[in-house]
Scaffold this motif. Structure first.
Motif, PDB file in Angstrom:
ATOM      1  N   ILE A 106      -1.428  -0.353 -12.340  1.00  0.00           N
ATOM      2  CA  ILE A 106      -1.241  -0.548 -10.892  1.00  0.00           C
ATOM      3  C   ILE A 106       0.024   0.194 -10.465  1.00  0.00           C
ATOM      4  CG2 ILE A 106      -0.751  -2.232  -9.071  1.00  0.00           C
ATOM      5  CD1 ILE A 106      -2.632  -4.153 -10.501  1.00  0.00           C
ATOM      6  N   VAL A 107      -0.146   1.111  -9.535  1.00  0.00           N
ATOM      7  CA  VAL A 107       0.993   1.896  -9.037  1.00  0.00           C
ATOM      8  C   VAL A 107       1.479   1.229  -7.750  1.00  0.00           C
ATOM      9  CG1 VAL A 107       1.763   4.154  -8.225  1.00  0.00           C
ATOM     10  CG2 VAL A 107       0.008   4.006 -10.027  1.00  0.00           C
ATOM     11  N   SER A 108       2.649   0.608  -7.841  1.00  0.00           N
ATOM     12  CA  SER A 108       3.235  -0.028  -6.652  1.00  0.00           C
ATOM     13  C   SER A 108       4.720   0.356  -6.633  1.00  0.00           C
ATOM     14  CB  SER A 108       3.031  -1.545  -6.696  1.00  0.00           C
ATOM     15  OG  SER A 108       3.419  -2.076  -7.946  1.00  0.00           O
ATOM     16  N   THR A 109       4.916   1.661  -6.587  1.00  0.00           N
ATOM     17  CA  THR A 109       6.260   2.227  -6.759  1.00  0.00           C
ATOM     18  C   THR A 109       7.054   2.279  -5.456  1.00  0.00           C
ATOM     19  OG1 THR A 109       5.118   4.348  -6.666  1.00  0.00           O
ATOM     20  CG2 THR A 109       5.798   3.590  -8.839  1.00  0.00           C
ATOM     21  N   GLY A 110       6.441   1.836  -4.351  1.00  0.00           N
ATOM     22  CA  GLY A 110       7.199   1.692  -3.111  1.00  0.00           C
ATOM     23  C   GLY A 110       7.614   3.005  -2.481  1.00  0.00           C
ATOM     24  N   GLY A 275      -3.727   1.415  -6.608  1.00  0.00           N
ATOM     25  CA  GLY A 275      -2.492   1.603  -5.832  1.00  0.00           C
ATOM     26  C   GLY A 275      -2.275   0.429  -4.895  1.00  0.00           C
ATOM     27  N   ALA A 276      -1.017   0.132  -4.592  1.00  0.00           N
ATOM     28  CA  ALA A 276      -0.709  -0.992  -3.694  1.00  0.00           C
ATOM     29  C   ALA A 276       0.681  -0.820  -3.083  1.00  0.00           C
ATOM     30  CB  ALA A 276      -0.759  -2.306  -4.473  1.00  0.00           C
ATOM     31  N   GLY A 277       0.812  -1.292  -1.854  1.00  0.00           N
ATOM     32  CA  GLY A 277       2.133  -1.352  -1.223  1.00  0.00           C
ATOM     33  C   GLY A 277       2.552  -0.073  -0.523  1.00  0.00           C
ATOM     34  N   ASP A 278       3.860   0.048  -0.299  1.00  0.00           N
ATOM     35  CA  ASP A 278       4.392   1.132   0.531  1.00  0.00           C
ATOM     36  C   ASP A 278       4.077   2.535   0.011  1.00  0.00           C
ATOM     37  OD1 ASP A 278       5.397  -0.741   2.206  1.00  0.00           O
ATOM     38  OD2 ASP A 278       7.514  -0.207   1.952  1.00  0.00           O
ATOM     39  N   CYS A 279       3.823   2.685  -1.296  1.00  0.00           N
ATOM     40  CA  CYS A 279       3.526   4.027  -1.815  1.00  0.00           C
ATOM     41  C   CYS A 279       2.146   4.489  -1.358  1.00  0.00           C
ATOM     42  CB  CYS A 279       3.630   4.058  -3.344  1.00  0.00           C
ATOM     43  SG  CYS A 279       2.414   3.043  -4.180  1.00  0.00           S
ATOM     44  N   MET A 296      -5.063  -7.324  -3.814  1.00  0.00           N
ATOM     45  CA  MET A 296      -6.305  -6.537  -3.922  1.00  0.00           C
ATOM     46  C   MET A 296      -6.329  -5.731  -5.221  1.00  0.00           C
ATOM     47  SD  MET A 296      -6.426  -5.142  -0.010  1.00  0.00           S
ATOM     48  CE  MET A 296      -7.623  -3.847  -0.309  1.00  0.00           C
ATOM     49  N   ALA A 297      -5.201  -5.090  -5.530  1.00  0.00           N
ATOM     50  CA  ALA A 297      -5.133  -4.255  -6.743  1.00  0.00           C
ATOM     51  C   ALA A 297      -5.345  -5.108  -7.993  1.00  0.00           C
ATOM     52  CB  ALA A 297      -3.786  -3.533  -6.799  1.00  0.00           C
ATOM     53  N   ALA A 298      -4.767  -6.321  -7.984  1.00  0.00           N
ATOM     54  CA  ALA A 298      -4.922  -7.204  -9.147  1.00  0.00           C
ATOM     55  C   ALA A 298      -6.389  -7.594  -9.330  1.00  0.00           C
ATOM     56  CB  ALA A 298      -4.062  -8.451  -8.957  1.00  0.00           C
TER      57      ALA A 298
END
Ligand code: NAP
Length: 308
Positions: A106-110, A275-279, A296-298
């Protein structure tokens, strides 16, 4: 070999970790350099549901982490992924000398702060140029001094309002004559007697190289084209963000600004990578939407791992 690794430790990352931990998948969170992400640089978060009195951004992030860990999420602090080699069925993450292998990622690197890229900005960073009022506003160098905030969004309004606690005066420099900020934030800023908006103006350069600290900014009026000097002890830059997706360039699908393009759901163009979040969000960019995207990503990752 891990079932699932989460890159990033903002709202999206911790929410994904919570869901995956509760699904008994023992997710590993690599926090990145800044545990808690951008929310830790904000002051009081007033619009995260469930906190009628508001909540400090750093506290919210610490509580999300605690909740995820309670169900078995593992955390490696300060670990920054340098490279991700995507492959089916295994993705390999390199962080310094360390290699982590995982089936799902999961890419949530912001996102990080956007810079103005004007002369003096880089040279005077930490010498009066800053991107975070909450972090630096109370420094003695800014006490009872005139300060400048650049930007017209919620961040600029929030920073300007926060800085009135310390500054003698705050100039809010915006390149147009109308703020982009939400009404409540704009009204709060413009209604503050210590804040003076300076419309239709951009910063051309930061002055003070000779003194080793910020002494002012050179402004250009976008309508008349005239330049002027404004004395100040600090320049707080709040002109938006850039997604932290550089290491995924030419690997994951993204738009021209670097935001991951997702769908259906949180899926990227690579199987097993989500992918999730600000990124991956250039529209909403709220703490609560990032948390929702993490959820959702989870769920997508869990279904992927279950083969459905
Ligand atoms: P933003 O909404 O993208 O606003 C960036 C501002 O900087 C805009 O006013 C833009 O001008 C200006 N700008 C961009 N590049 C510039 C440049 N090179 N020179 C001069 N000005 C420039 O970013 P943000 O304020 O950081 O907000 C990001 C997201 O976080 C938003 O969704 C916001 O609602 C959210 N946020 C929420 C809260 C809260 O609710 N408490 C607090 C902070 C942030 P233009 O308007 O002309 O484009």
């Amino acid at each position: 070999m891990r079932d699932v690794v989460i890159l990033g430790s903002g709202c999206a990352g911790w929410t994904a970790a919570l869901y995956l931990a509760r699904a008994n998948l023992k997710p590993l969170v690599l926090t990145g350099a800044q545990m808690g992400g951008l929310l830790t640089t904000t002051s009081i978060v007033e619009n995260f549901p469930g906190f009628p009195k508001g909540v400090d951004g750093t506290t919210l992030m610490a509580q999300m982490m605690e909740q995820a860990q309670k169900f078995g999420a593992e955390v490696e602090f300060g670990v920054v992924a340098d490279e991700v080699i995507m492959g089916k069925p295994v993705h390999r993450i390199r962080a310094g000398n360390k290699i982590v292998e995982t089936k799902a990622l999961i890419v949530s690197t912001g996102a990080g702060h956007r810079h103005l890229d004007v002369p003096g900005e880089k040279e005077l960073e930490t010498k009066g140029v800053t991107y975070c009022a909450t972090c630096d506003g109370a420094l003695p160098m800014f006490r009872d001094q005139p300060l400048v905030v650049v930007g017209g969004g919620d961040s600029a309004c929030e920073e300007a309002t926060f800085l009135t606690r310390f500054a003698s005066k705050v100039y809010l420099i915006h390149r147009r004559s109308e703020l982009r900020a939400s009404r409540i934030m704009a009204e709060r800023a413009l209604g503050n007697p210590k804040i003076q908006p300076v419309w239709n103006s951009v910063v051309e350069s930061v002055e003070g190289l000779g003194s080793g600290k910020v002494t002012g900014v050179k402004l250009k009026d976008t309508v008349s084209g005239k330049s002027s000097l404004l004395s100040c002890a600090g320049l707080f830059i709040a002109v938006g963000h850039v997604p932290n997706t550089q290491i995924f360039r030419n690997k994951l699908a993204m738009d021209e600004s670097g935001y991951l393009t997702l769908g259906p759901g949180s899926r990227t163009n690579i199987e097993g990578v989500f992918g999730a979040g600000d990124c991956a969000d250039k529209v909403y960019r709220q703490a609560i939407t990032a948390a929702g995207m993490g959820c959702m990503a989870a769920i997508d990752a869990e279904r992927y791992l279950a083969g459905s």
